[in-house]
Write an enzyme that holds these catalytic residues in place. Structure first.
Site, PDB file in Angstrom:
ATOM      1  CB  SER A  45      -3.268  -7.606 -36.715  1.00  0.00           C
ATOM      2  OG  SER A  45      -4.364  -7.450 -37.576  1.00  0.00           O
ATOM      3  N   GLY A 216      -4.921  -5.048 -40.067  1.00  0.00           N
ATOM      4  CA  GLY A 216      -3.544  -5.250 -40.525  1.00  0.00           C
ATOM      5  C   GLY A 216      -2.549  -4.685 -39.535  1.00  0.00           C
ATOM      6  N   GLY A 218       0.765  -2.641 -37.873  1.00  0.00           N
ATOM      7  CA  GLY A 218       1.569  -1.425 -37.968  1.00  0.00           C
ATOM      8  C   GLY A 218       0.803  -0.125 -37.895  1.00  0.00           C
ATOM      9  CB  CYS A 243      -8.711  -3.551 -36.470  1.00  0.00           C
ATOM     10  SG  CYS A 243      -7.663  -3.483 -35.013  1.00  0.00           S
ATOM     11  CG  LEU A 244      -4.597  -0.837 -40.704  1.00  0.00           C
ATOM     12  CD1 LEU A 244      -3.509  -0.098 -39.929  1.00  0.00           C
ATOM     13  CD2 LEU A 244      -3.969  -1.731 -41.765  1.00  0.00           C
ATOM     14  CD  GLN A 247      -5.646   1.663 -36.029  1.00  0.00           C
ATOM     15  OE1 GLN A 247      -4.695   1.439 -36.770  1.00  0.00           O
ATOM     16  NE2 GLN A 247      -5.803   1.032 -34.874  1.00  0.00           N
ATOM     17  CG  ASN A 285      -4.064  -7.882 -32.574  1.00  0.00           C
ATOM     18  OD1 ASN A 285      -3.185  -7.212 -32.026  1.00  0.00           O
ATOM     19  ND2 ASN A 285      -3.840  -8.628 -33.635  1.00  0.00           N
ATOM     20  N   GLY A 287      -2.568  -1.656 -31.394  1.00  0.00           N
ATOM     21  CA  GLY A 287      -1.627  -0.831 -30.638  1.00  0.00           C
ATOM     22  C   GLY A 287      -1.774   0.646 -30.949  1.00  0.00           C
ATOM     23  CE1 TYR A 288       1.119   3.674 -34.402  1.00  0.00           C
ATOM     24  CE2 TYR A 288       0.991   1.282 -34.525  1.00  0.00           C
ATOM     25  CZ  TYR A 288       1.734   2.453 -34.584  1.00  0.00           C
ATOM     26  OH  TYR A 288       3.086   2.395 -34.814  1.00  0.00           O
ATOM     27  CG  HIS A 325     -10.375  -8.030 -34.781  1.00  0.00           C
ATOM     28  ND1 HIS A 325      -9.986  -8.112 -36.098  1.00  0.00           N
ATOM     29  CD2 HIS A 325      -9.385  -7.386 -34.138  1.00  0.00           C
ATOM     30  CE1 HIS A 325      -8.792  -7.554 -36.240  1.00  0.00           C
ATOM     31  NE2 HIS A 325      -8.409  -7.108 -35.072  1.00  0.00           N
ATOM     32  CD  GLU A 327     -12.616 -10.127 -37.450  1.00  0.00           C
ATOM     33  OE1 GLU A 327     -13.366  -9.138 -37.392  1.00  0.00           O
ATOM     34  OE2 GLU A 327     -11.388 -10.049 -37.254  1.00  0.00           O
TER      35      GLU A 327
END
Ligand SMILES: NC(=O)CC[C@H](N)C(=O)O
Length: 358
Positions: A45, A216, A218, A243-244, A247, A285, A287-288, A325, A327
């Protein structure tokens, strides 16, 4: 002494001590984690980012491969107050520039005030401030990395735990941490790790018990194939995401995501479960964030600090996601039961599914 420069968006240049040589650029972010530097540095990530550790001493318990989350370092460069020789040797061997003797309090304050920003790095005997500024000029924003999945995903499907008796998990690898695979294998699942742009027909052929979208790097809006995949499978197959992955699931189901000012990166982010009233400490972790979950998802958990969504459930469909996360690695293991919940959802689906007509 080896020169070392960090050029920040806006043109301000910081000077530190060069530890591992090279030039690089990326989005400048910080983590407040005080442990787990090996896991953070191998977390996919962090691709295309420059990682600042706010904790002042990084490397004090060495570097051990069994703690890695992937087979390489992902941040483009590393900034710290003090790096030990072990970490420096590792970063050097991976060609990742490293700078220490920086006032990381100043760096973090700049990021908190200005938001995650572009930066350019230059470390070496002969480098100048101009070299760092040239790197800055070459830096793209995270959302401009429109095909970043290709940098972090497997090229071909890989099966782990083929002989396991638990559910079949189709894990769409958008940069999955190794601990996510391990957490599923520990619970007897068979894990099919699939490329981030896997075709729906290839997932269909596996007939998975759950479609799981990984973490992941971005902007989630750039993962168009994974978004379409969720839309194609959500009626028939349980869906999970980390996470990603959370989203992407929101984007797929009519929700929206947005870029945060400086994100959440650390190992002590408090999360409130809205049903139980319990607060857990989590590793983060990102940013979005999900801005609006849309009409098909409900928010089940929120961040205590800023109220952003940390967990989503499907309203009409079998869906569970987490923004943090679960995990761990690094960080607290308060939330490992997420994997039990995902596999219970998958098993219920597997035992109640109506066989297709011939
Ligand atoms: N850890 C992740 O999956 C990060 C998610 C996403 N790339 C973000 O920065 O928000």
């Amino acid at each position: 002494m080896t020169a070392a420069y960090v050029a920040l968006e806006g043109g301000h240049v910081l000077e530190g001590r060069g530890r591992a040589p090279g030039t690089a650029h990326g989005e400048l972010v910080f983590t407040t984690a005080y442990t787990g530097y090996e896991e953070s540095l191998t977390d996919p990530s962090y691709e295309e980012q420059v990682l600042t550790f706010s904790y002042p001493l990084i490397g004090n318990y060495g570097v051990r491969e069994e703690r890695f989350e992937d087979d390489r370092v992902h941040p483009r460069a590393v900034l710290a107050k003090e790096l030990t020789a072990d970490v420096v040797d590792w970063l050097d061997s991976e060609g990742v520039p490293a700078i220490d003797h920086l006032d990381t309090r100043e760096v973090v304050t700049d990021i908190r005030d200005g938001g995650a920003m572009k930066c350019g790095i230059a470390v070496g005997e002969d480098v100048t401030q101009e070299d760092a500024l040239d790197e800055l000029a070459a830096c793209k924003s995270m959302s401009e990395h429109t095909d970043i999945g290709t940098q972090v995903s497997v090229d071909e499907p890989i099966v782990h735990g083929a002989d396991n008796d638990g559910p079949d998990v189709a894990l769409v690898d958008c940069g999955a941490k190794g601990s996510i695979v391990d957490s599923l294998l520990d619970r007897d699942a068979t894990v099919h790790v699939l490329p981030y742009d896997v075709a729906a027909a290839d997932v269909d052929a596996l007939d998975p018990d759950v479609l799981f979208i990984s973490n992941g790097p971005g902007d989630p809006a750039n993962y168009e194939d994974a978004i379409s995949l969720v839309q194609a499978f959500v009626e028939e197959t349980p869906v999970a995401g980390i996470c990603l992955g959370q989203q992407i699931v929101a984007e797929a189901l009519g929700g929206t995501t947005t870029k945060m000012t400086f994100g959440h990166r650390g190992v002590n982010q408090p999360v409130l479960d809205l049903e139980s009233g319990q607060v857990v400490m989590t590793t983060q972790n990102h940013g979005y964030t999900v801005d609006d979950p849309g009409d098909h998802l409900e928010i089940t958990q929120v961040n205590v600090n800023d109220d952003t969504p940390e967990g989503l459930d499907g309203i009409q469909h079998d869906i569970i996601t987490r923004q943090y996360h679960p995990e761990a690695n690094p960080g607290p293991e308060d939330t490992l039961d997420f994997f039990d919940d995902v596999l219970a959802m998958a098993e219920t689906h597997a035992t109640t599914a109506v066989p297709a007509d011939d």
